[in-house]
Design an enzyme around this catalytic site. Structure first.
Site, short mmCIF file in Angstrom:
data_model
loop_
_atom_site.label_atom_id
_atom_site.label_comp_id
_atom_site.label_asym_id
_atom_site.label_seq_id
_atom_site.Cartn_x
_atom_site.Cartn_y
_atom_site.Cartn_z
CB SER A 42 -0.95 -0.08 1.27
OG SER A 42 -1.96 0.97 1.21
CG ASP A 51 -6.51 -3.67 -2.98
OD1 ASP A 51 -7.25 -2.82 -3.09
OD2 ASP A 51 -5.09 -3.71 -3.08
CG HIS A 100 -5.65 -2.35 0.38
ND1 HIS A 100 -4.80 -2.29 -0.49
CD2 HIS A 100 -5.21 -1.49 1.39
CE1 HIS A 100 -3.94 -1.46 -0.35
NE2 HIS A 100 -3.97 -1.04 0.92
#
Lengths: 391, 201
Positions: free
Chosen positions: A154, A319, A352
Site C-alpha cells: 500500500s 483489492d 486490500h
C-alpha cells in the site's frame, strides 16, 4: 519447507538525527528521532539488510512480541522470522516508524524541542519522498550502504518505489505490494472524507488538541470505519458478516443491529484509542501527494528512467482501493525501461487487507522471490554496483 | 502451459528456437510455463526476457527458476507492452489453447519485430489415423481427451500456412519435427510439431 517461527521477543530502539532534514514542502525539520526495530543479523559485508516500509496505520513493530504475555505480535509477523518467507536466518530486517507517525518517531504528538510542547498542528506535512530520505539516513546510521531489498504494501509500496527513484544505487530489490504509482481521484476522495471527519470534530482544535487534554476521537473513529470498508471487498464483507443481526432481530432503532456495524464500531473505537488524529491527516496527505510521474507530464516510464533495482510487484484480485490495474501501470513502466520485474496477481477474496494475510500462494511468491535475493546472481549484481561499473 | 513433449524433443524444440535468436536479444515468451525455455535461452545466448503466464503454479515455478514472469491472461491481449519493444515474441505450444487466436498473433507481431509460433500439427498422420478409426486424436503431443482438452483451436500446417497468407504474415522460416528429428518430406503428414518464424509482411 523448514520449520518457521517468530523472531521472538524484540525491543524498539531510537535513532536521533541532529542534522536538519529539508522537506519537500520547503520546511526544515531541524532534528528528529526515528524509532525502529531490527530482526536477524547484519552480515559482515552488510549486504543482507531489508527495510520494511509501513502503510497508513503501521509502525516499526513489524514482527515478534515485546514480552511472552504480549497478546499480539508485530503487524507483519506472519512474513518475518526464521524459516518464514522473509527469513531472518538470512536477512537483517529493519522496521521503522515514519516521521509524523505516532509510535515513537518525531510526529505531531511528540515534543517540539523548540517549544517544549507537543508539535501539534505545527508538525510539517511530510511526504513519501521525505520519509525515504529519512529512511536513507537510518540506513546510514546502521552502517548500510545498499539495501538488499525494500518491501512495502500500500503506502509502504510507494516508499519502496520511491527508494528506487531517489537512491537507485542503494537498493537492489523493491517489493511493491498492493500499491499504486499514485492515487486515483476516488481513492483521494476517501482520504478527504476521513480528514473531514477528523477536522470537523469539535475536539480537534485545529490540531492542537493535546493542550486541551482531549482527542478528536469521534472523527478518528469515523475515518477508520470508512477506511475499513475500503480495505475489504464486497465479497469479503458478505462472507464475514452478510446481513447477520447481532441479536437475531430487527429493533427499529439506530444502535448496533447488524454484525457489520458491530465490527466497524469496534474497529473504529479500537483505533481511536491508540492512533493520533494528526498523524492520520499526514499519512493520508502523503498518499495523496505521491505522484512520481507528475514532473514528467504523467509519464511514469520517463519517471522510472534512472531506476536500477529489480522488482517484484504483487496485487490482489479483489483489492479495489489499490486495484491490479494500478500495479500493472508500475509493471508497464518497468518493462518500458527494460528493468527486471516479476508481477503476480494473487487471487484473493480479502480486498486490500489481503496483503497482510498469510495466503499460501502469496507467501510462496514472496518466499520464492526473496530466495533469489542474495543468490549468486544477485551477489554478482552487487559487486557491479559496489565497484560503480555500469551494468 | 506445460509442454506435453518428452525431454529429448523439448531440447530440439529449444535448440531450433535458440537458432532463431540473436545473442543478447530481448525476448517475450508468452505462456512461459515454468520458464525453462527462457532459462535455456538466457544460459545459452544471454537473452534478456520476460515470460507471461496465467497459471499460479507456473508463475511460481518460473520465479523459482530466476525468470522474470508477468502474471496475466493472454486472452486480454498485450496492452501492457509497447509496439516493437521486443526482438522476438514466442508462443510455444500455446496457440492451440487460445480463444482469440487471430488477436494474439497480431499482438505478437505488434510487440515483437519477429515472432515464433510453435504448435502440435493436427495433420500428423497418427492423428489422422485416429480420426479415421473414429476417435479424436490422443497422443503425446495432444495428451487430452476431447472433454478435458484446453486445446480449442487445433490446426494443421496447411491451415497455418493459409492463415499467414490471409493475414499478411511473412513466414521467414518453418521447421517441422517429429520425435526430435527434422521432417523435410510431406511435413503436414509426417510432422508432429510445427515451428514458425514470422513477421509482418
Amino acid at each position: 519447507m523448514s520449520e518457521s517461527t517468530s523472531v521472538g521477543i524484540v525491543a524498539p530502539k531510537i535513532a536521533h538525527f541532529s542534522e536538519p532534514l529539508a522537506l519537500k514542502s520547503g520546511e526544515i525539520l531541524p532534528q528528529y528521532d526515528l524509532v525502529y526495530e531490527t530482526y536477524g543479523t547484519l552480515n559482515a559485508e552488510r549486504s543482507n539488510a531489508v527495510m520494511i516500509c509501513h502503510a497508513l496505520s503501521g509502525h516499526h513493530h513489524v514482527a515478534g512480541k515485546y514480552s511472552e504475555d504480549d497478546k499480539y505480535p508485530g503487524w507483519w509477523d506472519n512474513l518475518i522470522g526464521p524459516g518464514r518467507p522473509l527469513d531472518t536466518n538470512k536477512f537483517f530486517v529493519i522496521g521503522l516508524n515514519n516521521l509524523g507517525g505516532c509510535h515513537g518517531s518525531s510526529g505531531p504528538a511528540t515534543l517540539n524541542p523548540a517549544t517544549g510542547k507537543p508539535w501539534g498542528a505545527a508538525f510539517p506535512v511530510v511526504t513519501v519522498e521525505d520519509w525515504v530520505n529519512s529512511q536513507a539516513r537510518l540506513a546510514d546510521y546502521l552502517g548500510i550502504t545498499q539495501l538488499a531489498a525494500v518491501i512495502g504494501g500500500s503506502l509502504g509500496g510507494m516508499q519502496a518505489l520511491q527508494w528506487t527513484l531517489a537512491y537507485p544505487e542503494r537498493v537492489r530489490h523493491a517489493l511493491v505490494i498492493a500499491s499504486a504509482p499514485n492515487l486515483t481521484a476516488q481513492n483521494m476522495a476517501f482520504n478527504e472524507v476521513a480528514r473531514q471527519a477528523i477536522i470537523t470534530d469539535p475536539e480537534f482544535y485545529g490540531g492542537d488538541y493535546y493542550a486541551q487534554g482531549v482527542v478528536p476521537r469521534r472523527g478518528l473513529r469515523i475515518a477508520r470505519m470508512l477506511g475499513h470498508i475500503t480495505y475489504l471487498s464486497d465479497d469479503a464483507m458478505g462472507a464475514k458478516f452478510g446481513r447477520k443481526l447481532r441479536d437475531g432481530k430487527i429493533k427499529y432503532g439506530f444502535d448496533v443491529e447488524f454484525e457489520m456495524e458491530s465490527y466497524l464500531r469496534y474497529q473504529g473505537d479500537k483505533f481511536a484509542g491508540e492512533f493520533d488524529a494528526n498523524t492520520y491527516l499526514r499519512m493520508t496527505r502523503a498518499l495523496d501527494y505521491f505522484d512520481p510521474a507528475l514532473p514528467f507530464g504523467g509519464d511514469l516510464s520517463a519517471a522510472l528512467a534512472g531506476v536500477k533495482a529489480k522488482f517484484l510487484v504483487v496485487s490482489f484480485t479483489s483489492d479495489w482501493r489499490f486495484s491490479p490495474a494500478r500495479s500493472r501501470e508500475i509493471v508497464k513502466a518497468l518493462l518500458d525501461n527494460e528493468l527486471s520485474v516479476s508481477y503476480a496477481e494473487v487471487t484473493a477474496a480479502h480486498g486490500h487487507d489481503a496483503f497482510l494475510m498469510p495466503d499460501p500462494h502469496y507467501h510462496a511468491i514472496l518466499r520464492t522471490y526473496l530466495g533469489t535475493v542474495l543468490s549468486a546472481a544477485d551477489d554478482a549484481a552487487r559487486s557491479v554496483a559496489d565497484t560503480g561499473v555500469a551494468s | 502451459m506445460t509442454s506435453p513433449l518428452n525431454s529429448a524433443e523439448f531440447r530440439q524444440d529449444f535448440a531450433i528456437i535458440a537458432g532463431w535468436m540473436t545473442f543478447g536479444g530481448k525476448v517475450l515468451d508468452l505462456g512461459c510455463g515454468d520458464g525453462s525455455l527462457l532459462q535455456f535461452l538466457r544460459q545459452s545466448l544471454e537473452v534478456r526476457g520476460y515470460g507471461v503466464e496465467k497459471d499460479d503454479a507456473n508463475c511460481l515455478a518460473a520465479m523459482g527458476n530466476g525468470v522474470n514472469v508477468i502474471q496475466m491472461d493472454l486472452e486480454a491481449g498485450l496492452s501492457g507492452f509497447e509496439a516493437r519493444s521486443f526482438d522476438v515474441v514466442i508462443l510455444s505450444q500455446t496457440l492451440q489453447a487460445m480463444r482469440n487466436t487471430e488477436g494474439i498473433v497480431q499482438e505478437m507481431l505488434r510487440v515483437g519485430r519477429e515472432a515464433i509460433v510453435t504448435f502440435p500439427n493436427f495433420g500428423y498422420w497418427r492423428h489422422r489415423m485416429q480420426l479415421i478409426a473414429g476417435q479424436m486424436p490422443v497422443s503425446e503431443e495432444l495428451p487430452y481427451q476431447w472433454y478435458d482438452t484446453p486445446n480449442v483451436h487445433l490446426c494443421t500446417i496447411k491451415d497455418f500456412d493459409e492463415f499467414c497468407v490471409n493475414h499478411h504474415i511473412q513466414v521467414l522460416e518453418r521447421r517441422v519435427i517429429t520425435n526430435g528429428e527434422a521432417v523435410h518430406r510431406l511435413p503436414n503428414l509426417l510432422g508432429s510439431l510445427a515451428m514458425y518464424r514470422i513477421r509482418r509482411d
